[in-house]
Design a protein around this motif. Structure first.
Motif, PDB file in Angstrom:
ATOM      1  N   ALA A 383       0.878  -1.334   0.010  1.00  0.00           N
ATOM      2  CA  ALA A 383       0.051   0.033  -0.003  1.00  0.00           C
ATOM      3  C   ALA A 383       0.871   1.283   0.086  1.00  0.00           C
ATOM      4  CB  ALA A 383      -0.661   0.009   1.149  1.00  0.00           C
ATOM      5  N   VAL A 384       0.331   2.202  -0.703  1.00  0.00           N
ATOM      6  CA  VAL A 384       1.217   3.400  -0.828  1.00  0.00           C
ATOM      7  C   VAL A 384       0.356   4.607  -0.319  1.00  0.00           C
ATOM      8  CG1 VAL A 384       2.242   5.029  -2.416  1.00  0.00           C
ATOM      9  CG2 VAL A 384       2.292   2.552  -3.001  1.00  0.00           C
ATOM     10  N   MET A 385       1.028   5.697   0.518  1.00  0.00           N
ATOM     11  CA  MET A 385       0.616   6.652   0.904  1.00  0.00           C
ATOM     12  C   MET A 385       0.178   7.921  -0.168  1.00  0.00           C
ATOM     13  SD  MET A 385       2.553   7.154   4.238  1.00  0.00           S
ATOM     14  CE  MET A 385       1.460   8.606   4.829  1.00  0.00           C
ATOM     15  N   VAL A 386      -1.179   8.172  -0.316  1.00  0.00           N
ATOM     16  CA  VAL A 386      -1.641   9.443  -1.113  1.00  0.00           C
ATOM     17  C   VAL A 386      -2.097  10.424  -0.313  1.00  0.00           C
ATOM     18  CG1 VAL A 386      -1.807   7.616  -3.076  1.00  0.00           C
ATOM     19  CG2 VAL A 386      -3.948   8.410  -1.620  1.00  0.00           C
ATOM     20  N   ASN A 387      -2.194  11.715  -0.917  1.00  0.00           N
ATOM     21  CA  ASN A 387      -3.097  12.529  -0.331  1.00  0.00           C
ATOM     22  C   ASN A 387      -2.369  12.975   1.160  1.00  0.00           C
ATOM     23  OD1 ASN A 387      -4.864  14.615  -0.524  1.00  0.00           O
ATOM     24  ND2 ASN A 387      -6.617  13.262  -0.256  1.00  0.00           N
ATOM     25  N   SER A 388      -1.119  12.832   1.334  1.00  0.00           N
ATOM     26  CA  SER A 388      -0.529  12.834   2.586  1.00  0.00           C
ATOM     27  C   SER A 388       0.670  13.895   2.761  1.00  0.00           C
ATOM     28  CB  SER A 388      -0.113  11.432   3.101  1.00  0.00           C
ATOM     29  OG  SER A 388      -1.194  10.719   3.083  1.00  0.00           O
ATOM     30  N   GLY A 389       0.319  14.967   2.168  1.00  0.00           N
ATOM     31  CA  GLY A 389       1.381  15.991   2.246  1.00  0.00           C
ATOM     32  C   GLY A 389       2.703  15.523   1.807  1.00  0.00           C
ATOM     33  N   SER A 390       3.761  15.745   2.392  1.00  0.00           N
ATOM     34  CA  SER A 390       5.106  15.441   2.046  1.00  0.00           C
ATOM     35  C   SER A 390       5.355  13.902   2.293  1.00  0.00           C
ATOM     36  CB  SER A 390       6.009  15.860   3.167  1.00  0.00           C
ATOM     37  OG  SER A 390       5.772  15.510   4.581  1.00  0.00           O
ATOM     38  N   PHE A 391       4.393  13.061   2.806  1.00  0.00           N
ATOM     39  CA  PHE A 391       4.702  11.726   2.937  1.00  0.00           C
ATOM     40  C   PHE A 391       4.043  10.979   1.735  1.00  0.00           C
ATOM     41  CE2 PHE A 391       4.199  13.510   7.178  1.00  0.00           C
ATOM     42  CZ  PHE A 391       5.277  13.042   7.978  1.00  0.00           C
ATOM     43  N   THR A 392       3.338  11.650   0.942  1.00  0.00           N
ATOM     44  CA  THR A 392       2.789  11.208  -0.223  1.00  0.00           C
ATOM     45  C   THR A 392       3.805  10.340  -0.839  1.00  0.00           C
ATOM     46  OG1 THR A 392       1.037  12.777  -0.375  1.00  0.00           O
ATOM     47  CG2 THR A 392       1.590  11.453  -2.446  1.00  0.00           C
ATOM     48  N   GLY A 393       3.502   9.093  -1.486  1.00  0.00           N
ATOM     49  CA  GLY A 393       4.418   8.315  -2.007  1.00  0.00           C
ATOM     50  C   GLY A 393       5.337   7.085  -1.424  1.00  0.00           C
ATOM     51  N   LEU A 394       5.193   7.461  -0.176  1.00  0.00           N
ATOM     52  CA  LEU A 394       5.755   6.446   0.984  1.00  0.00           C
ATOM     53  C   LEU A 394       5.070   5.010   1.051  1.00  0.00           C
ATOM     54  CD1 LEU A 394       6.915   8.584   3.720  1.00  0.00           C
ATOM     55  CD2 LEU A 394       8.354   7.643   1.920  1.00  0.00           C
ATOM     56  N   SER A 395       5.729   4.043   1.119  1.00  0.00           N
ATOM     57  CA  SER A 395       4.687   2.931   1.375  1.00  0.00           C
ATOM     58  C   SER A 395       4.286   2.959   2.748  1.00  0.00           C
ATOM     59  CB  SER A 395       5.696   1.613   1.218  1.00  0.00           C
ATOM     60  OG  SER A 395       6.455   1.680   2.590  1.00  0.00           O
ATOM     61  N   SER A 396       3.114   2.436   3.166  1.00  0.00           N
ATOM     62  CA  SER A 396       2.461   2.321   4.274  1.00  0.00           C
ATOM     63  C   SER A 396       3.183   1.928   5.430  1.00  0.00           C
ATOM     64  CB  SER A 396       1.285   1.432   4.391  1.00  0.00           C
ATOM     65  OG  SER A 396       0.985   0.975   5.351  1.00  0.00           O
ATOM     66  N   ALA A 397       4.255   1.013   5.335  1.00  0.00           N
ATOM     67  CA  ALA A 397       5.085   0.539   6.258  1.00  0.00           C
ATOM     68  C   ALA A 397       6.115   1.596   6.508  1.00  0.00           C
ATOM     69  CB  ALA A 397       5.782  -0.614   5.662  1.00  0.00           C
ATOM     70  N   GLU A 398       6.741   2.256   5.401  1.00  0.00           N
ATOM     71  CA  GLU A 398       7.569   3.425   5.975  1.00  0.00           C
ATOM     72  C   GLU A 398       6.917   4.612   6.447  1.00  0.00           C
ATOM     73  OE1 GLU A 398      10.744   4.257   2.372  1.00  0.00           O
ATOM     74  OE2 GLU A 398       8.998   3.483   1.542  1.00  0.00           O
ATOM     75  N   GLY A 399       5.770   4.860   5.940  1.00  0.00           N
ATOM     76  CA  GLY A 399       4.996   6.225   6.577  1.00  0.00           C
ATOM     77  C   GLY A 399       4.382   6.058   8.128  1.00  0.00           C
ATOM     78  N   LYS A 400       4.572   4.787   8.427  1.00  0.00           N
ATOM     79  CA  LYS A 400       4.133   4.578   9.887  1.00  0.00           C
ATOM     80  C   LYS A 400       5.329   5.219  10.658  1.00  0.00           C
ATOM     81  CE  LYS A 400       0.996   0.685   9.447  1.00  0.00           C
ATOM     82  NZ  LYS A 400       0.923  -0.751  10.082  1.00  0.00           N
ATOM     83  N   LYS A 401       6.417   4.705  10.332  1.00  0.00           N
ATOM     84  CA  LYS A 401       7.889   5.108  11.078  1.00  0.00           C
ATOM     85  C   LYS A 401       8.029   6.539  10.849  1.00  0.00           C
ATOM     86  CE  LYS A 401       9.837   0.358  10.015  1.00  0.00           C
ATOM     87  NZ  LYS A 401      10.761   0.299   8.813  1.00  0.00           N
ATOM     88  N   LYS A 402       7.795   6.995   9.550  1.00  0.00           N
ATOM     89  CA  LYS A 402       8.403   8.412   9.439  1.00  0.00           C
ATOM     90  C   LYS A 402       7.258   9.362  10.126  1.00  0.00           C
ATOM     91  CE  LYS A 402      11.542   8.316   6.161  1.00  0.00           C
ATOM     92  NZ  LYS A 402      11.724   8.045   4.652  1.00  0.00           N
ATOM     93  N   ILE A 403       6.062   9.063  10.070  1.00  0.00           N
ATOM     94  CA  ILE A 403       5.214   9.880  10.882  1.00  0.00           C
ATOM     95  C   ILE A 403       5.293   9.990  12.132  1.00  0.00           C
ATOM     96  CG2 ILE A 403       2.471  10.294  11.293  1.00  0.00           C
ATOM     97  CD1 ILE A 403       1.886   9.893   8.384  1.00  0.00           C
ATOM     98  N   VAL A 404       5.463   8.624  12.842  1.00  0.00           N
ATOM     99  CA  VAL A 404       5.432   8.664  14.157  1.00  0.00           C
ATOM    100  C   VAL A 404       6.943   9.448  14.715  1.00  0.00           C
ATOM    101  CG1 VAL A 404       6.080   7.154  16.248  1.00  0.00           C
ATOM    102  CG2 VAL A 404       4.156   6.700  14.411  1.00  0.00           C
ATOM    103  N   GLY A 405       7.769   9.184  13.811  1.00  0.00           N
ATOM    104  CA  GLY A 405       9.233   9.829  13.975  1.00  0.00           C
ATOM    105  C   GLY A 405       9.141  11.226  14.199  1.00  0.00           C
ATOM    106  N   GLU A 406       8.469  12.050  13.118  1.00  0.00           N
ATOM    107  CA  GLU A 406       8.292  13.412  13.183  1.00  0.00           C
ATOM    108  C   GLU A 406       7.431  13.784  14.273  1.00  0.00           C
ATOM    109  OE1 GLU A 406       7.869  14.911   9.023  1.00  0.00           O
ATOM    110  OE2 GLU A 406       6.488  16.507   9.898  1.00  0.00           O
ATOM    111  N   LEU A 407       6.298  13.318  14.490  1.00  0.00           N
ATOM    112  CA  LEU A 407       5.336  13.835  15.610  1.00  0.00           C
ATOM    113  C   LEU A 407       6.193  13.488  16.789  1.00  0.00           C
ATOM    114  CD1 LEU A 407       2.046  12.599  14.556  1.00  0.00           C
ATOM    115  CD2 LEU A 407       2.762  14.781  14.206  1.00  0.00           C
ATOM    116  N   ALA A 408       6.860  12.225  17.128  1.00  0.00           N
ATOM    117  CA  ALA A 408       7.738  12.374  18.452  1.00  0.00           C
ATOM    118  C   ALA A 408       8.630  13.412  18.641  1.00  0.00           C
ATOM    119  CB  ALA A 408       8.196  10.844  18.383  1.00  0.00           C
TER     120      ALA A 408
END
Length: 891
Positions: A383-408
């Motif tokens: 699965a790929v992220m869409v419509n998600s700002g700068s995260f668009t295009g990341l795989s769902s698996a990568e996106g999980k890590k990146k979003i949590v990292g940034e918010l953390a």
RNA sequence: GCCCGCGUAGCCCAACGGUAGAGGCAGGGGAUUUAAAAUCCUCAGAGUGCGGGUUCGAGUCCCGCCGCGGGCACCA
């Protein structure tokens, strides 16, 4: 001399007892084998044929292992605290203790009548103070470690019955028994912190020899789930909502939030305009039991109310409405969620119901199609992220890590693990259980007041004090009044003189709740090691010599709770250094359920037959409506079951039909044994009619040990014939020429041993049946007879002893070493080899065991059938499986 | 809805991917019996729930269904 089980069975039972034949062998030079049954609750109904199956299997193993040179620990005892004895006491005025001792005596008599080789010198009874002293002691260890604590939790309180009810005991907001109203109330309860062991309970399943289904159930019960907590700001200064999610990658699609109705922020976030509606919803949700909330699932209709407030999505600053809804559980995670309707089915249904926006933020990798009318729940690398700002295009698996990292890094997220497993509610408002060895200071309003007389006082539940270990056991006080009083403190609270005591001028109050029935069964396998030890819970020497349990056998109904609770206590004792193994039960097997006899059931509405296909669900038995009834798939009429005999039905295609009305299908199946169906088999009756050895043999012969199987009274005849045949071979001996059965004997010895070890008791017996019929028809040698008797001994021990004695032995057969076999004699030298042409059977050839492919092929080609099949074809390939088969592939 | 197990003769059940039958019940025939029960001998009986596939070969492995049983079920 006729076979008379009624005489020989008691004879050998008393001989075993007199000679202490099953006293536990403590010879450390032998390998150990600890074989354990789940000890029974000694119910008034007595032993069930289901118990017999498990107990026979462990007995076969115990006897077999002793013969194989193991020192065996095979104990039995009583899980005797619990509700039925208390109910009986209230109804009949008999003290639960007396009632329990009666039922134990009956169970023991029944068990002994089956000839099981238990070492009764290791018997335990969870209700004896000598036993529960140590149950209380373990509780204190938990308490001192902070693993036993008090909490205010919501429970099902039934004022009319005066007790807390389990979720299973509540139906439609009323008590199952008596139909009284039940409410959710907050009550102080003792809790055990099993959640602190969640990861170890999960990880240590690895490496256990347990049924996979049971391990799966334990894993799912623990329900470990990795995700993150994310904090959403609200419009209220200083108030934020923290949610748990496993899908931080869908954060851009969070279009609303939901709080559980119990969530403390509900009050603060609700706007004046929404207050009435929110309060009404929250109130009704709170009064629903967990079960009712689950039943609402069946209706598939999501309900909820808008609080009037908004929260801010931390990833894009979007303003999202905050709702309350009962599909969010207060007991899991943070009791609040971010709702992503595009990618969560539950949120999707809620959004549909309340017209909330649905924003897609995940798409299939490579642009596959999206499902319509439901949420797209795929995640991971597909699965790929869409419509998600700068995260668009990341795989769902990568996106999980990146979003949590940034918010953390902004302090609004952190990786979190959640479990479905809850802490264990450990108090019961009952009399017949272990008293909890805790007391509390009492503050008196007047210095000379006496709380026993009802003078004003306050019990400081927040200052629990452990009873000193030297003062254990804290005995259950004698009383004749076990009736619930309507007071959540339980019946013990009525015993003022027991409850309150004074020390150095200070008043104290004892805990009046008792422990649940699970407590005693959490550690009984340890007390079995050393049941009479008055100084210690058990000696560490014995623990070292015997643990862990090599084989544990019991019903699959305990797959989760008992086995999880026991593992938890075991790990606590391990951490404290009292036991040396991480896990208590190395190998576990469940016996399959023994069902009633196969029944043919026709259905009638009034006096008209209804074909079984049109019959819906069977109704629970009720007193107003005798018999068995079921709904129809169409219409509201009820159909009544008509039990048909075998002669009233006939086979028609797949199923059975009524002989007199061949268009009417009937149900042909075995049902669970139950009083209301009247299909319960009492083992006492079977023993009286056929003998214990036949019952044991039949239980093992019915079918696969772990599979459910129906009882068949007629089929017992097969076993009684077998048992009789063994008898005849010994008591009406017929000799044979030379050692005619040498091969068969050695093969049988091998097979029976292998099949006992692999729980294939039914086929072990079928091998013995073959052997005995050979000996009967063609005569036997002494070696044949002795081997037969020894191989039969684990299954039919009384018969075997009587035969062994008749063969001229003074020693007990249960003390003899297992017969050995010569591998060379288990192999046939002449084989019948099937011959196939292109995979189809065309005949067989008889060849020597070591025949070569060429030899076999030559013989095969000479067969008429093979020649016909080969005619006009070309042989392209020859498949030769040595000593198995020959396949000639042609074109 | 999801997970697990199981569908083989009238019934209960066996069968390392290699002759579908080990065993038992019931049934037919026979022996024994005044008769019945018990016992013994003997005979017959299914192509493995359905549809595909893999393989020289499938009850067994794979895919999709159906039926039965058990468990879980708004756990974010």
């Amino acid at each position: 001399m006729p076979y008379t089980p009624r005489e020989i069975e008691p004879k050998w039972q008393s001989r075993w007892k007199a000679e202490r034949a099953f006293a536990t062998d403590q010879d450390a030079s032998k390998p150990k084998y600890y074989v354990l049954d789940m000890f029974p609750y000694p119910s008034g109904a007595g032993l069930h044929v289901g118990h017999c199956e498990g107990y026979t299997a462990t007995d076969v193993l115990a006897r077999y292992k002793r013969a194989k040179g193991f020192r065996v620990l095979h104990p039995m005892g009583w899980d005797a605290f619990g509700l039925p004895a208390e109910d009986f006491a209230i109804k009949h005025g008999v003290h639960p203790h007396d009632r329990t001792q009666e039922t134990i005596a009956n169970f023991k008599k029944q068990i002994n009548s089956l000839g099981f080789s238990y070492d009764w010198e290791h018997e335990v009874d969870t209700t004896s103070p000598e036993y529960y002293r140590w149950t209380q002691w373990i509780f204190l260890q938990l308490f001192h470690k902070g693993l036993a604590f008090q909490d205010e939790i919501a429970v099902n309180w039934c004022a009319a019955l005066g007790t807390v009810l389990a979720n299973e005991e509540v139906k439609n907001g009323r008590s199952e028994r008596g139909d009284h109203p039940v409410e959710r109330v907050m009550l102080r309860q003792w809790m055990l912190k099993i959640t602190a062991y969640a990861d170890r309970l999960l990880d240590d399943l690895e490496g256990l020899d347990w049924p996979t289904s049971t391990m799966v159930m334990q894993r799912e019960w623990i329900g470990r789930s990795e995700g993150a907590e994310i904090t959403f700001a609200t419009e209220l200064e200083g108030e934020s909502i923290t949610v748990f999610t496993t899908r931080p990658d869908t954060l851009f699609g969070a279009t609303y939030m939901v709080l559980a109705p119990e969530h403390p922020l509900v009050e603060k976030l609700t706007t004046a305009a929404q207050r009435d509606e929110v309060q009404r919803y929250a109130h009704s949700a709170k009064n629903k039991s967990d079960r009712e909330r689950q039943e609402a699932l069946g209706a598939k209709k999501k309900t909820g109310v808008f609080t009037g407030s908004y929260a801010i999505n931390p990833v894009n600053g979007a303003k999202v409405p905050v709702w309350i809804a009962d599909y969010v559980l207060w007991g899991y995670g943070t009791g609040a969620i971010m709702a992503v309707p595009a990618h969560d089915q539950r949120d999707y249904e809620f959004a549909q119901a309340f017209s909330l926006p649905i924003v897609q933020v995940i798409a299939p990798k490579g642009g596959g199609s999206m499902p319509e009318g439901e949420a797209y729940e795929v995640s991971g690398d597909d699965a790929v992220m869409v419509n998600s700002g700068s995260f668009t295009g990341l795989s769902s698996a990568e996106g999980k890590k990146k979003i949590v990292g940034e918010l953390a890094s902004k302090g609004v997220a952190k990786p979190t693990v959640n479990y479905k497993l809850r802490d264990w509610v450990f108090s019961r408002q009952r009399y017949w259980g272990e008293p909890i060895p805790i007391y509390f200071p009492v503050e008196m309003e007047r210095a000379d007041g006496d709380p026993r007389k009802g003078d004003a006082h306050k019990i400081r539940y927040d200052q629990p004090i452990a009873v000193r270990e030297a003062d254990l056991p804290l005995r259950l006080p004698p009383t004749t009044d076990f009736k619930p009083s309507g007071d959540p403190l339980g019946p013990l609270a009525k015993l003022q003189d027991w409850r309150f005591f004074q020390q150095d001028g200070q008043w104290f109050a004892r805990e009046t709740n008792t422990m649940p029935q699970w407590a005693g069964s959490c550690w009984y396998y340890l007390r079995f090691l050393d049941p009479k030890n008055g100084e210690h819970i058990f000696s560490s020497d014995l623990e070292n010599r015997w643990m862990n349990v090599d084989l544990y056998v019991g019903g699959a109904e305990h797959a989760v709770l008992h086995l999880l609770y026991a593992r938890f206590w075991h790990k606590v004792l391990y951490d404290l250094g009292h036991v040396t193994t991480k896990e208590p039960f190395a190998k576990l097997r469940h016996q399959g359920m023994v069902l009633g006899e196969v029944e043919y059931t026709g259905w009638k509405v009034d006096s008209d037959w209804i074909t079984a296909k049109d019959v819906g669900e069977e109704l629970d038995p009720s007193e107003e409506r005798p018999g068995i009834w079921a709904t129809l798939k169409k219409g509201s009429a009820l159909a009544q079951a008509v039990k048909l005999s075998e002669t009233q039905v006939k086979k028609a295609g797949e199923g059975f039909v009524v002989s007199e009305a061949p268009s009417i299908l009937v149900d042909a199946r075995a049902h669970k044994m139950s009083k209301s169906r009247g299909n319960v088999i009492n083992p006492d009756d079977v023993v009286a009619e056929h003998g214990a050895d036949a019952l044991r043999g039949y239980e093992m012969f019915m079918g696969d040990f772990e599979q459910a199987k129906p009882w068949d009274t007629r089929a017992i005849k097969g076993i009684t014939r077998f048992v009789n045949n063994v008898w005849m071979v010994v008591f009406e001996p017929k000799d044979c020429e030379g050692d005619a059965h040498a091969k068969l004997r050695h093969k049988t010895i091998k097979l029976v041993g292998e099949r006992i070890e692999t729980f294939k008791f039914n086929t072990a017996l079928s091998a013995l049946m073959e052997y005995v019929s050979a000996l009967q028809s063609k005569g036997a040698t002494k070696a044949d007879r002795e081997a037969l008797v020894q191989l039969v001994a684990p299954f039919a021990p009384h018969l075997a002893e009587e035969c062994w004695e008749a063969l001229g032995h003074k020693e007990l057969v249960c003390k003899q070493p297992w017969p050995s076999y010569d591998e060379a004699l288990t192999i046939d030298d002449v084989l019948v080899i099937p011959v196939q042409v292109s995979g189809k059977m065309r005949g067989t050839v008889e060849v020597a065991r070591d025949a070569t492919e060429e030899q076999v092929k030559a013989l095969a080609m000479a067969l008429d059938n093979v020649q016909k099949a080969l005619e006009g074809k070309t042989l392209v390939k020859v498949i030769w499986v040595p000593a198995k088969m020959l396949n000639l592939v042609v074109k």
